[in-house]
Write an enzyme that holds these catalytic residues in place. Structure first.
Site, PDB file in Angstrom:
ATOM      1  N   THR A  14      43.439  41.761  29.101  1.00 30.30           N
ATOM      2  CA  THR A  14      42.757  42.163  30.339  1.00 30.30           C
ATOM      3  C   THR A  14      43.584  41.799  31.562  1.00 30.30           C
ATOM      4  O   THR A  14      43.786  42.616  32.457  1.00 30.30           O
ATOM      5  CB  THR A  14      41.400  41.419  30.419  1.00 30.30           C
ATOM      6  OG1 THR A  14      40.728  41.587  29.183  1.00 30.30           O
ATOM      7  CG2 THR A  14      40.546  41.938  31.531  1.00 30.30           C
ATOM      8  N   VAL A  15      44.063  40.557  31.613  1.00 31.37           N
ATOM      9  CA  VAL A  15      44.755  40.077  32.813  1.00 31.37           C
ATOM     10  C   VAL A  15      46.205  40.563  32.845  1.00 31.37           C
ATOM     11  O   VAL A  15      46.681  41.072  33.865  1.00 31.37           O
ATOM     12  CB  VAL A  15      44.699  38.534  32.881  1.00 31.37           C
ATOM     13  CG1 VAL A  15      45.439  38.033  34.125  1.00 31.37           C
ATOM     14  CG2 VAL A  15      43.256  38.048  32.897  1.00 31.37           C
ATOM     15  N   ALA A  34      57.154  39.777  48.975  1.00 29.83           N
ATOM     16  CA  ALA A  34      58.087  38.887  48.288  1.00 29.83           C
ATOM     17  C   ALA A  34      59.437  38.812  48.997  1.00 29.83           C
ATOM     18  O   ALA A  34      60.217  37.887  48.769  1.00 29.83           O
ATOM     19  CB  ALA A  34      58.283  39.359  46.848  1.00 29.83           C
ATOM     20  N   VAL A 134      42.225  28.359  37.326  1.00 27.42           N
ATOM     21  CA  VAL A 134      40.937  27.783  37.749  1.00 27.42           C
ATOM     22  C   VAL A 134      40.275  28.695  38.769  1.00 27.42           C
ATOM     23  O   VAL A 134      40.874  29.040  39.791  1.00 27.42           O
ATOM     24  CB  VAL A 134      41.134  26.377  38.367  1.00 27.42           C
ATOM     25  CG1 VAL A 134      39.787  25.780  38.780  1.00 27.42           C
ATOM     26  CG2 VAL A 134      41.842  25.451  37.400  1.00 27.42           C
ATOM     27  N   GLY A 136      39.518  31.812  38.784  1.00 31.15           N
ATOM     28  CA  GLY A 136      39.986  33.196  38.888  1.00 31.15           C
ATOM     29  C   GLY A 136      40.655  33.507  40.214  1.00 31.15           C
ATOM     30  O   GLY A 136      41.718  32.969  40.536  1.00 31.15           O
ATOM     31  N   LYS A 207      39.081  23.484  33.331  1.00 28.00           N
ATOM     32  CA  LYS A 207      39.304  23.718  34.766  1.00 28.00           C
ATOM     33  C   LYS A 207      38.986  22.463  35.568  1.00 28.00           C
ATOM     34  O   LYS A 207      39.704  22.106  36.512  1.00 28.00           O
ATOM     35  CB  LYS A 207      38.451  24.902  35.222  1.00 28.00           C
ATOM     36  CG  LYS A 207      38.873  26.219  34.570  1.00 28.00           C
ATOM     37  CD  LYS A 207      37.826  27.311  34.779  1.00 28.00           C
ATOM     38  CE  LYS A 207      38.275  28.638  34.186  1.00 28.00           C
ATOM     39  NZ  LYS A 207      37.216  29.650  34.163  1.00 28.00           N
ATOM     40  N   GLY A 305      37.546  37.999  35.258  1.00 30.60           N
ATOM     41  CA  GLY A 305      37.772  39.442  35.270  1.00 30.60           C
ATOM     42  C   GLY A 305      39.213  39.758  35.628  1.00 30.60           C
ATOM     43  O   GLY A 305      39.937  38.917  36.180  1.00 30.60           O
TER      44      GLY A 305
END
Ligand code: HSE
Length: 434
Positions: A14-15, A34, A134, A136, A207, A305
């Site tokens: 997902t991530v 950046a 931690v 999200g 966390k 998420g």
């Protein structure tokens, strides 16, 4: 890094897939933030052929994630495999040893091995960053480590697991059963690969161990966190909490006492509906830092998420590119104090107790006798309804107490559990404050 920053992503779940999609589709924005080109040169995942919504053109696929740690065209390994040991640990160690920067979302890895990995990264002169580990998308590590660095932190509290919060708040608002909502949270991509880490409070404990380490300047200690999850919470508990003008939330707390000991615990708490925590719904997280001189500051935002977690990974990538590199724990690992030991709570609290008992005469008398023997004063007691099986059936008994020393409640619960008329492990929840 003169040619730009070259990323390797290990893990395209997902991530990982969301990070790749963002780096590729928002590349112009990224390059501006950046100050250099940012490209993905290699990835590793279980399935090479799966369509993840981004083009693999120009990206090398490696079956073995460990290969990413030694590729010449990789400056930073983004570890999104997960797990405290095994491949994730091997990959991060190898990357650091090869002089690669590491960005990860892996709180289990850091709660267990963060001290050792931070020390190695600092010696190797590479960055170890894990904002995504931690809460999200909420920048809590950065806030604690950088924005609050001048404070003496005394307390860190919050809702740190989006899955549990989604389950509890959906039970509250929709009256749906625990298992049904858990399946939904998994489908929405909030849950860990093994959801028992979420519902047993382990993810929140990981966390909390990291927040405690950064906030109190100690080595992280997962063993010092006393953990109770939400697996035992039913709609009976939620309905009764609501009758009391409350709801239920999984709360993580780390507190430094006047002796310098750190008390850390994760547990479900009955929370008044008008409190700030009760209003945290869905996969949101909320973290309150208390310290001197700031007082208290609360950050609220999406805690789980794809988008929320990827957002934090992307920020670490930009930090690395522009040279905003800090030790993971805020101070060099070698300067951290020893990891805290588990501390027994001392403060008196009010409790909510649910017992599953036979529906027979004398049952309540037995219960209240035990409570009296431990000097526990009952604030309210509710036993309503009748089992279809009469005296052979069971009913819930819900009681709340006045303020009680934690040792008294533990001793009383042990005796209540032994009663032949008590049919299951009691559910004990602490009554929280507004
Ligand atoms: N599974 C976690 C949660 C998300 O539900 O909060 C990643 O940390």
């Amino acid at each position: 890094m003169k040619t730009g920053l070259q990323l390797a992503i290990a893990g395209l779940g997902t991530v990982g897939a969301e990070v790749a999609r963002q780096v590729i589709s928002n590349n112009a924005h990224f390059q501006r933030q950046a100050g250099m080109a940012v490209t993905i040169t290699a990835v590793s995942a279980r399935d090479a052929d799966k369509d993840r919504g981004f083009s693999m053109q120009g990206i090398q696929f490696c079956d073995n994630p460990l290969a990413l740690a030694s590729m010449d065209n990789v400056d930073v390994v983004v570890e999104l495999i997960g797990g405290s040991d095994g491949v994730a640990l091997d990959l991060v160690e190898a990357a650091i040893a090869n002089g690669k920067h590491v960005i990860t979302a892996n709180k289990a890895l850091l709660a267990h091995h963060g001290y050792m990995l931070a020390e190695k990264a600092e010696k190797a002169g590479v960055m170890l960053a894990a904002e995504a580990s931690v809460a999200g998308g909420i920048p809590v590590l950065k806030t604690l480590r950088e924005s609050l660095s001048g404070n003496q932190i005394t307390r860190i509290t919050g809702i740190l697991n989006g899955t549990c919060n989604y389950i509890l708040s959906t039970m509250q608002h929709q009256g749906r059963d625990f298992d049904d909502v858990l399946a939904e949270a998994q489908a929405l991509g909030y849950a860990e690969a093994d959801p028992s880490f979420d519902i047993d409070g382990v993810d929140a404990a990981h966390k909390l161990a990291l927040l405690g380490a950064i906030g109190f300047g100690t080595a992280p200690s997962i063993g010092a966190v006393d953990v109770t999850g939400v697996r035992a919470i039913t709609m009976t508990d939620m309905d009764n909490a609501q009758k009391l003008g409350c709801t239920i939330r999984l709360l993580a707390e780390a507190e430094k006492n006047t002796d310098g000991e750190v008390l850390m615990r994760v547990r479900p708490v009955i929370q008044p509906l008008d409190s700030q925590l009760a209003k945290i719904d869905g996969p949101l997280n909320a973290v309150t830092f208390t310290g001197e001189p700031i007082g208290a500051i609360t950050a609220i935002g999406p805690g789980a998420g794809a988008g929320a977690t990827a957002s934090a990974v992307l920020a670490d990538i930009v930090d690395l590119a522009v040279g905003r590199i800090t030790p993971f724990f805020g101070i060099p690992a070698s300067q951290l104090a020893a990891a805290p030991q588990r501390v027994a709570p001392q403060k008196e609290e009010c409790y909510f107790i649910r017992l599953k008992v036979y529906d027979r005469p004398g049952v309540l008398a037995d219960i209240t006798t035990i409570l009296k023997d431990h000097a526990i004063s009952v604030e309210s007691l509710l036993q309503s309804g009748r089992s279809d099986d009469g005296e052979n059936g069971d009913v819930p008994v819900i009681l709340t107490t006045h303020e009680v020393p934690p040792q008294a409640i533990t001793a009383a619960i042990a005796e209540l559990t032994e009663l032949p008329t008590v049919l299951a492990e009691p559910v004990i929840l602490t009554m929280g404050h507004a």
